[in-house]
Write an enzyme that holds these catalytic residues in place. Structure first.
Site, PDB file in Angstrom:
ATOM      1  CG  HIS A  76     -14.492  13.174 -26.817  1.00  0.00           C
ATOM      2  ND1 HIS A  76     -15.039  11.890 -27.029  1.00  0.00           N
ATOM      3  CD2 HIS A  76     -14.197  14.024 -27.209  1.00  0.00           C
ATOM      4  CE1 HIS A  76     -16.335  12.311 -27.733  1.00  0.00           C
ATOM      5  NE2 HIS A  76     -15.624  13.699 -28.174  1.00  0.00           N
ATOM      6  CB  CYS A  91     -15.847   5.326 -24.448  1.00  0.00           C
ATOM      7  SG  CYS A  91     -16.776   5.630 -25.230  1.00  0.00           S
TER       8      CYS A  91
END
Length: 510
Positions: free
Chosen positions: A302, A345
């Site tokens: 993440h 991301c």
């Protein structure tokens, strides 16, 4: 689309603030009062007159759109994989000031104007004067330049101390040295300059295009190809917010197979905290790479804009990873490619698809998940079934309660040291999609294209260009898209030798 049509489309898409930002970034190229620039078209005409922008040289246009983060426009104009073959089309100093301006809010700007009350003209202190305009006025008053940042540092110390780190990074970077020695001049002005510039370009050229396939290659004749460290962060149960990124196991499996096939000594670090990630990079930097050709580091996690997460929720800036492998931190890697691949991301923005031309086939649709922490209590999957019956997620924080996202570092924060290539699954501020059963779009395409193109002796930059095309053709059930990017200052072509063993059979699902 013709080049001049592209320029017109940019002119129509940008607003007044965008125009001012572009003019500011080009100030060192234009060498004139940028207040005279009335529109993007006006700016483009001036750049054409300076011989730094043309159909054959669209690099400056692409770089400008990247800096102001108009990524959808880059995609629409087919400029995603266009990179400059100069050291820096836009000077690092201009980029620094522009990035600082984005992080200075109205309250901070008001305080900056108050501090400069006795130094600047009253008109420069009015309410409607922007941060960039204040910087310009400071330059006119000789209070600010690429070699004189002291006053700005003093002001930011009182107003926004966190921004002083960016200035220090600029002062310590080779980009500043290149700027002050004139290596960022975009075009020669005389025959003698042309000769000098030609030599500089030979040394600093970024090998991005097929025309460069005959260029010099990095040696690939070591005892081993190099170490490949895969950091696979899956279990975020001890941290608040992030959900476990489904499908990351299959990404790890693919990467291990492919990089072992390429000759790397693959090592996997699973579920690492921030401290463990940094410690692993320290250990990697402390090894003897003298018998190796290169090094690779892959992070599956993440993230957020500016870094990636450890499983404890601790942020790790990308530069904290890369800096440990520079020529100072790891002397045995000097002059050798240092390859980073980041699956995460960089924010929660979603690329929206646009209608395809009538003569083009419809693109396949899948339902996606992003690679990052979702909002508390929000399910990370999309609300529609995919064409394969598999839900896909995004890797970052969700602002809508539908997607979660995990953002990675912005391209502007990448290190400017030599021999680095950093490929990222998505641009700054955008999500990166994953399939819970088949893995992430980016890693899946990267592995497939390495297996397909390495035997044909394609260089790594050309392979990444195919990855960009491949991933950009994917879309989820809501027509959202993803565009990988890569940033590089490698000085030669990275061409892996054709492996002796058979091509690996890649897993397609869990």
């Amino acid at each position: 689309m013709e080049f001049r049509e592209k320029l017109l489309k940019v002119d129509q898409a940008l607003n007044r603030d965008d125009t001012k930002a572009l003019a500011f970034l080009c100030k060192d190229i234009l060498k004139c009062d940028i207040n005279l620039v009335e529109s993007p078209i006006d700016l483009f005409q001036r750049l054409e007159e300076k011989d730094v922008l043309s159909e054959d040289q669209p690099y400056l246009l692409a770089d400008l759109l990247r800096v102001i983060e108009h990524f959808q426009l880059l995609r629409e104009l087919d400029l995603n994989s266009t990179m400059s073959t100069t050291v820096n089309p836009i000077t690092p100093y201009r980029k620094l000031l522009y990035e600082l301006s984005k992080d200075i809010g109205q309250k901070e700007l008001k305080n900056i104007k108050f501090i400069l009350t006795k130094d600047l003209k009253r008109s420069a202190l009015e309410l409607n004067v922007s941060t960039l305009e204040v910087f310009l006025e400071m330059e006119r008053m000789d209070l600010l330049s690429s070699s004189n940042l002291l006053r700005l540092e003093q002001i930011l110390k009182d107003v926004r101390p966190v921004l002083r780190k960016q200035i220090q990074q600029f002062k310590d970077s080779p980009g500043k040295i290149a700027q002050e020695t004139g290596l960022v001049d975009l075009r020669p002005r005389s025959s003698s300059d042309a000769s000098r510039r030609g030599k500089v370009q030979q040394q600093m050229m970024i090998p991005m295009y097929k025309e460069l396939e005959g260029a010099e290659q990095y040696p690939m004749s070591g005892q081993q190809r190099g170490f490949c460290l895969i950091v696979n962060n899956f279990d975020f149960s001890c941290s608040k917010g992030p959900k476990n990124p489904e499908g990351t196991e299959i990404d790890e499996g693919r990467l291990s197979l492919v990089f072992s096939w390429l000759g790397f000594q693959v090592e996997v670090l699973r579920d690492a905290t921030r401290d463990q990630m940094l410690s692993s990079m320290e250990k990697l930097a402390g090894r003897d790479h003298s018998g190796m050709d290169c090094v690779a580091c892959i992070v599956l996690s993440h993230g957020l804009k500016g870094g990636v997460y450890g499983v404890d929720g601790g942020e790790v800036q990308l530069e904290e990873l890369t800096d440990r492998l520079n020529g100072i931190g790891c002397p045995s890697l000097r002059g050798k490619p240092k390859l980073f691949f980041i699956q995460a991301c960089q924010g929660n923005k979603r690329e929206q698809g646009v209608p395809a031309q009538a003569n083009r086939p419809a693109r396949p649709e899948v339902s996606d998940q992003t690679d990052g922490p979702s909002s508390p209590g929000v399910h990370a999957q999309t609300d529609g079934p995919s064409s394969t019956g598999v839900n896909i997620q995004t890797d970052g924080p969700s602002s809508t309660g539908v997607l979660c996202s995990d953002a990675s570092v912005a391209s502007e924060s990448l290190p400017s040291m030599a021999d680095f290539l950093i490929a990222m699954s998505t641009p700054p501020s955008y999500v990166s999609f994953r399939n819970g059963k088949e893995g992430t779009w980016f890693i899946q395409s990267l592995c497939q294209n390495l297996v397909r193109l390495v035997p044909s002796q394609k260089d790594l930059a050309s392979i990444l260009k195919e990855v960009i095309k491949d991933v950009s053709n994917k879309t989820d059930s809501k027509k959202r898209r993803q565009i990988p990017i890569y940033s590089t200052n490698i000085l030669k072509l990275v061409v892996f030798p054709v492996p002796e063993g058979p091509r690996p059979s890649l897993p397609t699902s869990l």
